[in-house]
Design an enzyme around this catalytic site. Structure first.
Site, PDB file in Angstrom:
ATOM      1  N   GLU A   1      -5.253  -8.610   0.835  1.00  0.00           N
ATOM      2  CA  GLU A   1      -5.843  -8.321   2.153  1.00  0.00           C
ATOM      3  C   GLU A   1      -7.333  -8.123   1.988  1.00  0.00           C
ATOM      4  OE1 GLU A   1      -4.298  -5.011   4.471  1.00  0.00           O
ATOM      5  OE2 GLU A   1      -2.236  -5.612   4.003  1.00  0.00           O
TER       6      GLU A   1
ATOM      7  N   GLU B   1       0.783  -1.237   0.000  1.00  0.00           N
ATOM      8  CA  GLU B   1       0.000   0.000   0.000  1.00  0.00           C
ATOM      9  C   GLU B   1       0.815   1.288   0.000  1.00  0.00           C
ATOM     10  OE1 GLU B   1      -3.017  -0.021   2.997  1.00  0.00           O
ATOM     11  OE2 GLU B   1      -3.956  -1.816   2.217  1.00  0.00           O
TER      12      GLU B   1
HETATM   13  C1  BGC Z   1      -2.820  -2.377   5.962  1.00  0.00           C
HETATM   14  C2  BGC Z   1      -2.744  -3.154   7.249  1.00  0.00           C
HETATM   15  C3  BGC Z   1      -3.826  -2.684   8.198  1.00  0.00           C
HETATM   16  C4  BGC Z   1      -5.178  -2.968   7.548  1.00  0.00           C
HETATM   17  C5  BGC Z   1      -6.381  -2.586   8.398  1.00  0.00           C
HETATM   18  C6  BGC Z   1      -4.219  -2.159   5.465  1.00  0.00           C
HETATM   19  O1  BGC Z   1      -4.325  -0.841   5.038  1.00  0.00           O
HETATM   20  O2  BGC Z   1      -1.999  -2.963   4.983  1.00  0.00           O
HETATM   21  O3  BGC Z   1      -1.466  -2.994   7.792  1.00  0.00           O
HETATM   22  O4  BGC Z   1      -3.736  -3.256   9.453  1.00  0.00           O
HETATM   23  O5  BGC Z   1      -5.270  -2.254   6.347  1.00  0.00           O
HETATM   24  O6  BGC Z   1      -6.445  -1.222   8.625  1.00  0.00           O
END
Ligand code: BGC
Length: 436
Positions: free
Chosen positions: A350, A157
């Site tokens: 993610e 990101e």
């Molecule tokens: C990030 C993580 C973060 C997650 C939840 C993402 O933007 O890569 O490090 O914990 O979102 O906020």
């Protein structure tokens, strides 16, 4: 609620995993150099609960237990990050060396991210040189782990690291440069391209990046709202995807970037093998409202050319983020349409949500909905090759401290006891079903 209909079968070879990042789980702060996050959390008022990641999930000392949790969960792959400040410390790579061996012994494929925001404290993304330093770091890591690690992620990101860390000041290093933060985006993209070259030079053939993306919904059909939403889409989505996939910046952006931008774009657009997308929620955006606004814990100054608005009519997570699974299908359709053949296979690197409690039915509903939405994108012809839940463990959620729990596994931060939540059982059953 999650339905009891089985989730349709994903294509053979689809990679199921979970993600974490070094700063959020590792602890063992004395065995590494400081990062910008250590300096930031030491400043009063930066982290909501005043906490730091000095211990976090104490993962460096408990990684065997965490690998056992991964093995029992039955994931194909584990996405973690390699802490650059730890690698710089004496023997720092030994930890990742052991972790990789333990993962492979447990039948879990290691998928390291080479930068997840914990920049060594003496470095600065405003400096072009940091991109070169990153490529050296990557070369060192691949030299040690490349005989066993085959799948790599360069950066996590760069959009959020630029926006939250350098433009709005809610993440480390806490700068409030607004649009003067753009060089930070360019230097990270350049670092990515140089890292791809360093990985290829070492024989790597399965390389991606993890970018945060989401659909941007205009607050209304009003011309000013549509223009503001378009601007936001450029900032969050196109500013990072266009140079990587098309070798150019969106119109008007290249002029704002430092250095020999044309030459750099050739490096930035080094071909990658897959494109990682971190997806959480869509954003609704309207014309500026002429006043500072606070949104999701982020203070946005009045001079921004857009304003983020509430999305109504959907459930929200503990973070206040709306739960909109169909926006994941929409996002993938958008990328498929926008980049066509230039879009390599996609991996969702993610996806997850913050909820309290061990009996986390809301998390199951969220994940169930998003996995189904992902399947719809596959059916519609998007080449999606994997899905990673954020996150294995409750952890240090950046400026929110320990107050937001994203884990499939609960962590008691007093005792470090790990307890799988209901969602862990749900994901485990899904993985068995998918393979059955
Ligand atoms: C990030 C993580 C973060 C997650 C939840 C993402 O933007 O890569 O490090 O914990 O979102 O906020």
């Amino acid at each position: 609620m999650a339905t009891t209909n089985p989730i349709p079968r994903f294509p053979a070879g689809f990679l199921w995993g979970v993600s974490t990042s070094a700063h959020q789980i590792e602890g063992a702060v004395d065995a590494r150099e400081p990062s910008v996050w250590d300096l930031f959390t030491a400043e009063p008022g930066r982290v909501r609960d005043g906490s730091t990641a000095a211990v976090a999930c104490d993962h460096v000392h408990r990684h065997r237990e965490d690998v056992a949790l991964l093995a029992d969960l039955g994931v194909d792959a584990y996405r973690f990050s390699v802490s650059w400040p730890r690698v710089r410390a004496e023997g720092g790579l030994d930890f990742y060396n052991r972790l990789v061996d333990d993962l492979l012994a447990a039948g879990v494929r290691p998928v390291p991210t080479l930068f997840h925001w914990d920049l060594p404290a003496d470095l600065d993304w405003l400096e072009r040189d940091t991109a070169e330093r990153f490529a050296e770091h990557v070369a060192g890591v691949v030299a040690r782990l490349g005989d066993r690690v085959t799948k790599w992620i360069t950066l996590n990101e760069p959009a959020e690291h630029t926006l939250l860390g350098h433009a709005l000041g809610v993440h480390a290093p806490g700068r409030t440069l607004l649009f003067d933060a753009l060089p930070v985006a360019h230097h990270q993209l350049l670092a990515h391209g140089l890292a791809v070259r360093a990985l290829r030079a070492a024989g790597a053939f399965d390389i991606g990046i993890a970018n945060s993306h989401g659909p941007t919904w205009p607050a209304s059909d009003d011309e000013a709202d549509v223009a503001a939403a378009d601007f936001y889409d450029t900032l969050l989505n196109r500013l990072f995807a266009d140079p990587l996939l098309l070798g150019r910046y969106p119109e008007g952006v290249g002029e704002l970037m430092p250095g020999d931008v044309e030459a750099d774009l050739k490096t930035i657009a080094e071909p990658i093998d897959w494109y990682g997308i971190n997806y959480y929620a869509p954003t609704r955006v309207g014309a500026p409202q002429g006043a500072e606004i606070e949104f999701g814990g982020v203070r946005m100054p009045a001079e921004l050319p857009f304003s983020v608005r509430e999305i109504e009519g959907y459930p929200v997570t503990d973070f206040g983020w709306p739960v909109v699974p169909e926006a994941l299908t929409e996002l993938l359709a958008l990328f498929h349409g926008r980049y066509g053949d230039q879009l390599p296979p996609v991996v969702i690197t993610e996806n997850g949500c913050a909820y309290e409690g061990l009996d986390d039915a809301d998390r199951i509903t969220y994940l169930d909905g998003h996995v189904r939405a992902l399947h719809r994108a596959v059916e519609a012809g998007v080449d999606v090759r994997g899905y990673f839940v954020w996150s294995l463990l409750d952890n240090f959620e950046w400026a929110e401290g320990y107050g937001r729990r994203f884990g499939l596994v609960h962590v008691d931060f007093g005792t470090q006891r790990r307890t799988p939540k209901a969602s862990y059982g749900w994901y485990r059953a899904l993985l068995r079903e998918q393979r059955g």
